[in-house]
Scaffold this motif. Structure first.
Motif, PDB file in Angstrom:
ATOM      1  N   VAL A 115       0.820  -1.251   0.146  1.00 51.81           N
ATOM      2  CA  VAL A 115       0.003   0.036  -0.039  1.00 51.81           C
ATOM      3  C   VAL A 115       0.804   1.242   0.028  1.00 51.81           C
ATOM      4  O   VAL A 115       1.735   1.197   0.843  1.00 51.81           O
ATOM      5  N   ASN A 116       0.393   2.269  -0.847  1.00 48.43           N
ATOM      6  CA  ASN A 116       1.180   3.490  -0.585  1.00 48.43           C
ATOM      7  C   ASN A 116       0.537   4.314   0.344  1.00 48.43           C
ATOM      8  O   ASN A 116      -0.479   4.611   0.514  1.00 48.43           O
ATOM      9  N   THR A 117       1.582   4.362   1.435  1.00 42.52           N
ATOM     10  CA  THR A 117       1.172   4.727   2.848  1.00 42.52           C
ATOM     11  C   THR A 117       0.733   6.399   2.569  1.00 42.52           C
ATOM     12  O   THR A 117      -0.341   6.715   3.438  1.00 42.52           O
ATOM     13  N   GLU A 118       1.146   7.024   2.065  1.00 41.01           N
ATOM     14  CA  GLU A 118       0.818   8.575   1.881  1.00 41.01           C
ATOM     15  C   GLU A 118      -0.742   8.599   1.164  1.00 41.01           C
ATOM     16  O   GLU A 118      -1.113   9.541   1.652  1.00 41.01           O
ATOM     17  N   VAL A 163      -2.991   6.793   1.512  1.00 39.00           N
ATOM     18  CA  VAL A 163      -4.213   6.319   2.671  1.00 39.00           C
ATOM     19  C   VAL A 163      -4.086   7.473   3.882  1.00 39.00           C
ATOM     20  O   VAL A 163      -4.671   6.811   4.792  1.00 39.00           O
ATOM     21  N   GLY A 164      -3.288   8.293   3.623  1.00 39.43           N
ATOM     22  CA  GLY A 164      -3.272   9.325   4.815  1.00 39.43           C
ATOM     23  C   GLY A 164      -2.062   9.278   5.835  1.00 39.43           C
ATOM     24  O   GLY A 164      -2.327   9.900   6.848  1.00 39.43           O
ATOM     25  N   LYS A 165      -1.414   8.361   5.851  1.00 38.93           N
ATOM     26  CA  LYS A 165      -0.209   8.012   6.768  1.00 38.93           C
ATOM     27  C   LYS A 165       1.089   8.978   5.950  1.00 38.93           C
ATOM     28  O   LYS A 165       1.781   8.188   5.401  1.00 38.93           O
ATOM     29  N   GLN A 166       0.988  10.275   6.624  1.00 41.24           N
ATOM     30  CA  GLN A 166       2.055  11.058   5.875  1.00 41.24           C
ATOM     31  C   GLN A 166       3.299  11.095   6.480  1.00 41.24           C
ATOM     32  O   GLN A 166       4.473  11.564   5.842  1.00 41.24           O
ATOM     33  N   ILE A 167       3.701  10.391   7.740  1.00 38.36           N
ATOM     34  CA  ILE A 167       4.685  10.564   8.392  1.00 38.36           C
ATOM     35  C   ILE A 167       5.232   9.078   8.660  1.00 38.36           C
ATOM     36  O   ILE A 167       4.420   8.379   9.304  1.00 38.36           O
ATOM     37  N   GLN A 168       6.294   8.677   8.325  1.00 35.33           N
ATOM     38  CA  GLN A 168       7.100   7.495   8.603  1.00 35.33           C
ATOM     39  C   GLN A 168       8.294   7.718   9.351  1.00 35.33           C
ATOM     40  O   GLN A 168       9.247   8.533   9.084  1.00 35.33           O
ATOM     41  N   ALA A 169       8.266   6.898  10.586  1.00 35.27           N
ATOM     42  CA  ALA A 169       9.535   7.176  11.628  1.00 35.27           C
ATOM     43  C   ALA A 169      10.104   5.978  11.823  1.00 35.27           C
ATOM     44  O   ALA A 169       9.524   5.010  12.041  1.00 35.27           O
ATOM     45  N   LEU A 170      11.209   6.187  12.070  1.00 30.21           N
ATOM     46  CA  LEU A 170      12.245   5.063  12.542  1.00 30.21           C
ATOM     47  C   LEU A 170      12.824   5.077  13.854  1.00 30.21           C
ATOM     48  O   LEU A 170      13.327   6.270  14.138  1.00 30.21           O
ATOM     49  N   PHE A 171      12.562   4.333  14.909  1.00 28.27           N
ATOM     50  CA  PHE A 171      13.106   4.556  16.146  1.00 28.27           C
ATOM     51  C   PHE A 171      14.226   3.646  16.546  1.00 28.27           C
ATOM     52  O   PHE A 171      13.950   2.369  16.502  1.00 28.27           O
ATOM     53  N   GLU A 172      15.105   4.024  17.174  1.00 28.65           N
ATOM     54  CA  GLU A 172      16.306   3.156  17.832  1.00 28.65           C
ATOM     55  C   GLU A 172      15.905   3.381  19.328  1.00 28.65           C
ATOM     56  O   GLU A 172      15.953   4.342  20.040  1.00 28.65           O
ATOM     57  N   GLN A 226       9.520   0.711  13.082  1.00 24.95           N
ATOM     58  CA  GLN A 226       9.061   1.513  12.186  1.00 24.95           C
ATOM     59  C   GLN A 226       7.475   1.919  12.563  1.00 24.95           C
ATOM     60  O   GLN A 226       6.971   0.970  12.733  1.00 24.95           O
ATOM     61  N   VAL A 227       7.255   3.172  12.482  1.00 25.46           N
ATOM     62  CA  VAL A 227       5.946   3.673  12.874  1.00 25.46           C
ATOM     63  C   VAL A 227       5.310   4.630  11.682  1.00 25.46           C
ATOM     64  O   VAL A 227       6.209   5.358  11.010  1.00 25.46           O
ATOM     65  N   LEU A 228       4.216   4.378  11.295  1.00 24.86           N
ATOM     66  CA  LEU A 228       3.414   5.243  10.567  1.00 24.86           C
ATOM     67  C   LEU A 228       2.327   5.909  11.206  1.00 24.86           C
ATOM     68  O   LEU A 228       1.559   5.540  11.812  1.00 24.86           O
ATOM     69  N   VAL A 229       2.335   7.390  10.847  1.00 24.27           N
ATOM     70  CA  VAL A 229       1.290   7.970  11.646  1.00 24.27           C
ATOM     71  C   VAL A 229       0.768   9.153  10.470  1.00 24.27           C
ATOM     72  O   VAL A 229       1.213   9.248   9.525  1.00 24.27           O
ATOM     73  N   GLN A 230      -0.655   9.527  10.727  1.00 25.05           N
ATOM     74  CA  GLN A 230      -1.051  10.666   9.857  1.00 25.05           C
ATOM     75  C   GLN A 230      -0.429  11.926  10.005  1.00 25.05           C
ATOM     76  O   GLN A 230      -0.387  12.713   9.030  1.00 25.05           O
ATOM     77  N   ARG A 270      12.227  10.624   2.324  1.00 26.83           N
ATOM     78  CA  ARG A 270      12.145  10.107   0.949  1.00 26.83           C
ATOM     79  C   ARG A 270      12.592   8.981   0.809  1.00 26.83           C
ATOM     80  O   ARG A 270      13.481   8.311   1.357  1.00 26.83           O
ATOM     81  N   THR A 271      11.630   8.084  -0.084  1.00 30.89           N
ATOM     82  CA  THR A 271      12.225   6.667  -0.218  1.00 30.89           C
ATOM     83  C   THR A 271      12.968   6.561  -1.682  1.00 30.89           C
ATOM     84  O   THR A 271      12.253   7.034  -2.538  1.00 30.89           O
ATOM     85  N   PHE A 272      14.006   6.002  -1.567  1.00 28.17           N
ATOM     86  CA  PHE A 272      14.741   5.713  -3.006  1.00 28.17           C
ATOM     87  C   PHE A 272      14.404   4.179  -3.587  1.00 28.17           C
ATOM     88  O   PHE A 272      14.411   4.264  -4.649  1.00 28.17           O
TER      89      PHE A 272
END
Length: 150
Positions: free
Chosen positions: A56-59, A61-70, A106-110, A139-141
């Motif tokens: 799914v293209n997350t953007e 469907v409204g999930k505009q922010i993708q974050a990675l956490f250590e 990996q977290v996806l939020v609106q 950005r995803t390459f």
């Protein structure tokens, strides 16, 4: 289960197109639809194929922010922390990794507000967490669901 060349080819074809029919796979590999169906069912029964899914293209469907956490955890509490975080609907992946951080999320939020809420209400409040470092994806390459199996 030891995989043969045909199993690898079936997995390769399905990883590129999970909706490919048994007939089409059979044509590619010169096997019957029934032979392909039996092999796919065996691969599923053995846990080699875990599930069929869509990308799914997350953007869109409204999930505009993708974050990675250590996330650095207290060692004795890492498994419990990972279980709790894995249950959160915004967490799409949770891995135990080598290196200075114990878990990678990996977290996806609106929105930025949802990300802030996740950080302050979930991560920073959870017992067993010593340190959190966050990275926002700009950005995803490359994003690839299929890969070479052999």
């Amino acid at each position: 289960m030891k995989l043969d060349l045909v199993d690898h080819k079936i997995l390769q074809l399905l990883s590129k197109n999970g909706r490919m029919s048994y007939v089409d796979i059979g044509k590619e590999l010169n096997l019957s639809r029934v032979a392909i169906r039996e092999r796919v069912h065996t691969l599923m029964k053995e846990g080699i194929i875990e599930k069929f899914t869509v990308v799914v293209n997350t953007e869109k469907v409204g999930k505009q922010i993708q974050a990675l956490f250590e996330v650095e955890c207290i060692p004795s509490e890492m498994i419990e922390v990972a279980k709790k975080l894995s249950e959160h609907p915004s967490v799409v992946s949770c891995y135990e990794m080598t290196g200075p951080s114990t878990l990678h999320l990996q977290v996806l939020v609106q929105s930025q507000e949802q990300l802030d809420q996740f950080l302050h209400d979930e991560l920073y409040q959870m017992e067993g967490i010593k340190r959190v470092q966050s990275h926002i994806l700009l950005r995803t390459f490359k994003r690839q669901a299929d890969f070479e199996l052999m």
